[in-house]
Scaffold this motif. Structure first.
Motif, PDB file in Angstrom:
ATOM      1  N   ASP A 276      40.322  32.830  30.947  1.00 29.90           N
ATOM      2  CA  ASP A 276      38.934  33.073  30.539  1.00 29.90           C
ATOM      3  C   ASP A 276      38.870  34.381  29.751  1.00 29.90           C
ATOM      4  N   PRO A 277      38.421  34.345  28.496  1.00 31.29           N
ATOM      5  CA  PRO A 277      38.388  35.576  27.681  1.00 31.29           C
ATOM      6  C   PRO A 277      37.454  36.644  28.226  1.00 31.29           C
ATOM      7  N   LYS A 278      36.552  36.288  29.152  1.00 29.13           N
ATOM      8  CA  LYS A 278      35.677  37.307  29.740  1.00 29.13           C
ATOM      9  C   LYS A 278      36.460  38.245  30.652  1.00 29.13           C
ATOM     10  N   VAL A 279      37.594  37.792  31.174  1.00 27.53           N
ATOM     11  CA  VAL A 279      38.390  38.612  32.092  1.00 27.53           C
ATOM     12  C   VAL A 279      39.140  39.668  31.286  1.00 27.53           C
ATOM     13  N   LYS A 280      38.744  40.926  31.460  1.00 31.04           N
ATOM     14  CA  LYS A 280      39.343  42.016  30.688  1.00 31.04           C
ATOM     15  C   LYS A 280      40.669  42.487  31.289  1.00 31.04           C
ATOM     16  N   ALA A 281      40.776  42.432  32.626  1.00 33.04           N
ATOM     17  CA  ALA A 281      41.956  42.992  33.296  1.00 33.04           C
ATOM     18  C   ALA A 281      42.221  42.233  34.587  1.00 33.04           C
ATOM     19  N   PHE A 282      43.466  42.260  34.997  1.00 33.66           N
ATOM     20  CA  PHE A 282      43.896  41.629  36.249  1.00 33.66           C
ATOM     21  C   PHE A 282      44.643  42.656  37.065  1.00 33.66           C
ATOM     22  N   PHE A 283      44.133  42.954  38.264  1.00 31.93           N
ATOM     23  CA  PHE A 283      44.751  43.932  39.158  1.00 31.93           C
ATOM     24  C   PHE A 283      45.359  43.193  40.345  1.00 31.93           C
ATOM     25  N   LEU A 284      46.582  43.524  40.684  1.00 25.50           N
ATOM     26  CA  LEU A 284      47.230  42.882  41.823  1.00 25.50           C
ATOM     27  C   LEU A 284      48.150  43.861  42.531  1.00 25.50           C
ATOM     28  N   VAL A 285      48.429  43.567  43.794  1.00 22.74           N
ATOM     29  CA  VAL A 285      49.424  44.290  44.579  1.00 22.74           C
ATOM     30  C   VAL A 285      50.573  43.322  44.826  1.00 22.74           C
ATOM     31  N   ASN A 286      51.773  43.739  44.468  1.00 24.82           N
ATOM     32  CA  ASN A 286      52.938  42.862  44.574  1.00 24.82           C
ATOM     33  C   ASN A 286      54.150  43.668  45.047  1.00 24.82           C
ATOM     34  N   PRO A 287      54.729  43.317  46.214  1.00 31.09           N
ATOM     35  CA  PRO A 287      54.318  42.326  47.192  1.00 31.09           C
ATOM     36  C   PRO A 287      52.918  42.627  47.736  1.00 31.09           C
ATOM     37  N   SER A 288      52.275  41.583  48.221  1.00 32.39           N
ATOM     38  CA  SER A 288      50.861  41.656  48.558  1.00 32.39           C
ATOM     39  C   SER A 288      50.619  42.498  49.810  1.00 32.39           C
ATOM     40  N   ASN A 289      49.385  42.984  49.893  1.00 33.32           N
ATOM     41  CA  ASN A 289      48.912  43.711  51.065  1.00 33.32           C
ATOM     42  C   ASN A 289      47.591  43.064  51.477  1.00 33.32           C
ATOM     43  N   PRO A 290      47.534  42.406  52.639  1.00 31.31           N
ATOM     44  CA  PRO A 290      48.450  42.546  53.768  1.00 31.31           C
ATOM     45  C   PRO A 290      49.509  41.468  53.987  1.00 31.31           C
ATOM     46  N   PRO A 291      49.555  40.340  53.273  1.00 26.57           N
ATOM     47  CA  PRO A 291      50.556  39.332  53.666  1.00 26.57           C
ATOM     48  C   PRO A 291      52.002  39.764  53.481  1.00 26.57           C
ATOM     49  N   SER A 292      52.252  40.749  52.610  1.00 23.63           N
ATOM     50  CA  SER A 292      53.616  41.228  52.358  1.00 23.63           C
ATOM     51  C   SER A 292      54.513  40.108  51.831  1.00 23.63           C
ATOM     52  N   VAL A 293      54.045  39.466  50.780  1.00 18.42           N
ATOM     53  CA  VAL A 293      54.810  38.411  50.119  1.00 18.42           C
ATOM     54  C   VAL A 293      54.860  38.738  48.631  1.00 18.42           C
ATOM     55  N   ARG A 294      56.057  38.694  48.075  1.00 15.00           N
ATOM     56  CA  ARG A 294      56.157  38.960  46.645  1.00 15.00           C
ATOM     57  C   ARG A 294      55.803  37.703  45.858  1.00 15.00           C
ATOM     58  N   ILE A 295      55.231  37.889  44.677  1.00 17.06           N
ATOM     59  CA  ILE A 295      54.900  36.765  43.814  1.00 17.06           C
ATOM     60  C   ILE A 295      56.189  36.089  43.378  1.00 17.06           C
ATOM     61  N   ASN A 296      56.248  34.783  43.505  1.00 13.77           N
ATOM     62  CA  ASN A 296      57.490  34.102  43.165  1.00 13.77           C
ATOM     63  C   ASN A 296      57.739  34.112  41.658  1.00 13.77           C
ATOM     64  N   ASP A 297      58.969  33.835  41.284  1.00 11.68           N
ATOM     65  CA  ASP A 297      59.372  33.922  39.880  1.00 11.68           C
ATOM     66  C   ASP A 297      58.557  32.994  38.999  1.00 11.68           C
ATOM     67  N   GLU A 298      58.274  31.807  39.496  1.00 14.51           N
ATOM     68  CA  GLU A 298      57.516  30.828  38.709  1.00 14.51           C
ATOM     69  C   GLU A 298      56.132  31.369  38.345  1.00 14.51           C
ATOM     70  N   SER A 299      55.476  32.002  39.308  1.00 14.63           N
ATOM     71  CA  SER A 299      54.134  32.540  39.053  1.00 14.63           C
ATOM     72  C   SER A 299      54.183  33.725  38.098  1.00 14.63           C
ATOM     73  N   LEU A 300      55.178  34.590  38.254  1.00 15.58           N
ATOM     74  CA  LEU A 300      55.313  35.717  37.322  1.00 15.58           C
ATOM     75  C   LEU A 300      55.492  35.218  35.895  1.00 15.58           C
ATOM     76  N   GLU A 301      56.329  34.215  35.729  1.00 17.41           N
ATOM     77  CA  GLU A 301      56.557  33.663  34.394  1.00 17.41           C
ATOM     78  C   GLU A 301      55.300  32.987  33.854  1.00 17.41           C
ATOM     79  N   TYR A 302      54.526  32.378  34.752  1.00 15.58           N
ATOM     80  CA  TYR A 302      53.282  31.732  34.344  1.00 15.58           C
ATOM     81  C   TYR A 302      52.275  32.772  33.850  1.00 15.58           C
TER      82      TYR A 302
END
Length: 552
Positions: A255-281
């Motif tokens: 969506d062009p309205k979204v100016k920025a995307f902020f994330l924590v990786n690995p996540s807090n609190p689940p403590s799971v890193r984003i998998n390679d497929e999602s990073l590439e996506y």
């Protein structure tokens, strides 16, 4: 905490619901420290709420103190004729030889061999001048001068940059160079980035940003403040999907309205890193949306297996935030970094601002440079961190930068990752102990699990153990925070509410970093006891006969 109460009780609940999980923690601690429940005199509170680790890196700290002694000896060479305790700046000439003498004189003292190895590594592996490095470290640890350059000391930036390359980029192809700004922990990084993005018209009230949920609570709270007034789109990672983002969620970034995307990786609190497929996506979406700004907060990346940051895949669009606090057990040191690629979307977007906005920014920064229009975003961060007018005294304190460098060199020199592997074993054994006592088993073959924290998702775990009917009854007959207050009051166990981090279900965040293994076993037993009590209540209320012992 039961439903059905009114009056002040409802006001109290509303007030508690509005609290950040870190503030609610204080209320849970109060509940764990008092109340009518009788406890043994020696009972101790088990606070698995805040993520301050109970481990720390000793070797680079020993090195810090020994370097301080050497630097003091260097300082005292000046004004030695004065008995009043006056020292001077270290002398560059002969410094390397005097350091080698200091090492020989103190052979076997903790920290000495590490320092000698650090100087060798800087000289032989990084190709830098040993003398220049020692001088920067001595002057820095003495804190005898302003931080110059203000963004970060010259060689310190190069060394920290090498550390970030190893831990955040690894073997992934990376073209170009990046700049580093040393800041007072990840919290300062967040504050500075939000502020400078606003000041430079990269975000403005009414704009839309996306958050990767669940996420560190301040990322949820800051956009709501009157300072920013941003609209937020949530990209939800689901427990049912091993806390990964689906393509449908990630497609919200198109969506062009979204100016920025902020994330924590690995996540807090689940403590799971984003998998390679999602990073590439995400990287593919960035190719379609070259104006999209990404911020990745990767403080827990060093606990992951084979970690690669989003910064490696989309470097020109990504702001990298990293803190030394958790991995090195250094929350009190306040050591963090912001890194940006030297060819980045932030500088390009600033250059494309309307004429009036450029004129305003020219005036804002003209007191610190003769070419304010060419000032890079990362240097605007530095200036804005000191309200521009105090830019000449900007910069992280030099002793902090020295400790940051020594932490970095400690990791760079640890080629077999002995320290890293020891920490992984430590926190993963704690998780195993916790879930053994609860009576739950989890597959341990998910390579994306980091386990600095774990989430006790009451809806997900309850349905898995006892079925949907039990979960529906539980959600109907308890407040979201009731289970946490029961654990605090009855068992003196403090967890943080997962809902405050943006989880979809009522849950508790357990830090696996700040207690000993026996403590996690005690927490597990307390959780199991509470589950069994609610199963008994469910059976009594519904006439069912769930077997409370069959948690699985």
């Amino acid at each position: 905490m039961a439903k059905g109460k009114s009056g002040n009780g409802d006001k109290d609940k509303a007030g508690l619901a509005a609290l950040s999980p870190f503030e609610l923690k204080d209320e849970l601690i109060k509940a764990a420290g008092g109340g009518a429940v009788a406890r043994p005199a020696n009972a101790s509170m088990l606070n698995a709420g805040r993520g301050n680790p109970n481990f720390l890196a000793t070797i680079p700290r020993h090195g810090f103190w020994q370097l301080g002694l050497f630097a003091m000896r260097e300082s005292e060479r000046s004004f030695a004729y004065m008995p009043e305790g006056v020292g001077g700046f270290p002398k560059r000439e002969g410094l390397t030889e005097r350091f080698e003498l200091f090492v020989r004189e103190n052979k076997g003292v903790p920290g000495i061999s590490f320092l000698a190895g650090a100087v060798s590594y800087v000289r032989d592996q990084l190709g830098l001048s040993a003398g220049d490095f020692l001088y920067e470290m001595c002057e820095g640890i003495l804190a005898s001068n302003y931080p110059v350059p203000d963004r970060m000391l010259k060689l310190s930036e190069l060394i920290v940059g090498q550390y970030l390359r190893r831990e955040m980029i690894g073997e992934h192809p990376f073209v170009g160079e990046f700049d580093v700004f040393a800041v007072e922990g990840g919290t300062a990084a967040m504050t500075y980035i939000f502020n400078t993005m606003r000041e430079n018209h990269l975000i403005k009230p009414g704009d839309t940003i996306a958050l990767g949920m669940p996420i560190f609570t301040p990322y949820i709270e800051i956009p709501r403040l009157n300072d920013y007034q941003l609209n937020v789109v949530n990209l939800n990672a689901a427990v049912e999907n091993n806390w990964q983002y689906s393509k449908k969620e990630l497609d919200k970034l198109r969506d062009p309205k979204v100016k920025a995307f902020f994330l924590v990786n690995p996540s807090n609190p689940p403590s799971v890193r984003i998998n390679d497929e999602s990073l590439e996506y995400i990287a593919e979406i960035v190719k379609e949306r070259p104006d999209l700004i990404l911020l990745t907060d990767d403080v827990y990346g060093t606990f992951a297996d084979n970690f690669v940051s989003l910064f490696a895949l989309a470097p020109k669009n990504t702001i990298l935030v990293y803190s030394y606090s958790k991995y090195f057990g250094a929350t009190g040191w306040r050591l963090g970094t912001i890194a940006t690629h030297r060819d980045n979307v932030l500088d390009r977007l600033i250059g494309e601002l309307p004429k009036e906005a450029k004129k305003e920014l020219h005036h804002r920064y003209e007191s610190i440079t003769t070419e304010p229009d060419k000032l890079k975003f990362i240097d605007r961060l530095v200036a804005d961190s000191r309200t521009v007018a105090l830019n000449h005294t900007a910069g992280l304190s030099t002793p902090q930068q020295v400790q940051m460098v020594l932490f970095s060199l400690f990791s760079l020199m640890d080629t077999p990752d002995a320290y890293k592997n020891a920490l992984k074993r430590l926190i993963r054994s704690r998780k195993k102990a916790l879930f053994e006592e609860i009576g739950l088993t989890f597959p341990d073959d998910d390579e994306n699990q980091v386990d600095y924290y774990t989430i006790l998702d009451m809806e997900y775990l309850g349905e898995r153990a006892f079925g949907r009917e039990f979960v529906d009854w539980l959600l109907k007959n308890t407040e979201p925070q009731e289970l946490l207050f029961r654990l605090a009051a009855d068992a003196r166990v403090v967890l943080l509410p997962g809902l405050g981090f943006g989880t979809a279900h009522p849950s508790g965040r357990v830090s696996l970093a700040n207690l000993n293994e026996s403590d996690y076993r005690a927490i597990g037993r307390a959780v199991r006891k509470l589950i069994e009590e609610y199963v008994e209540r469910f059976n009594s209320a519904t006439g069912k006969k769930l077997d409370k012992s069959k948690v699985k």
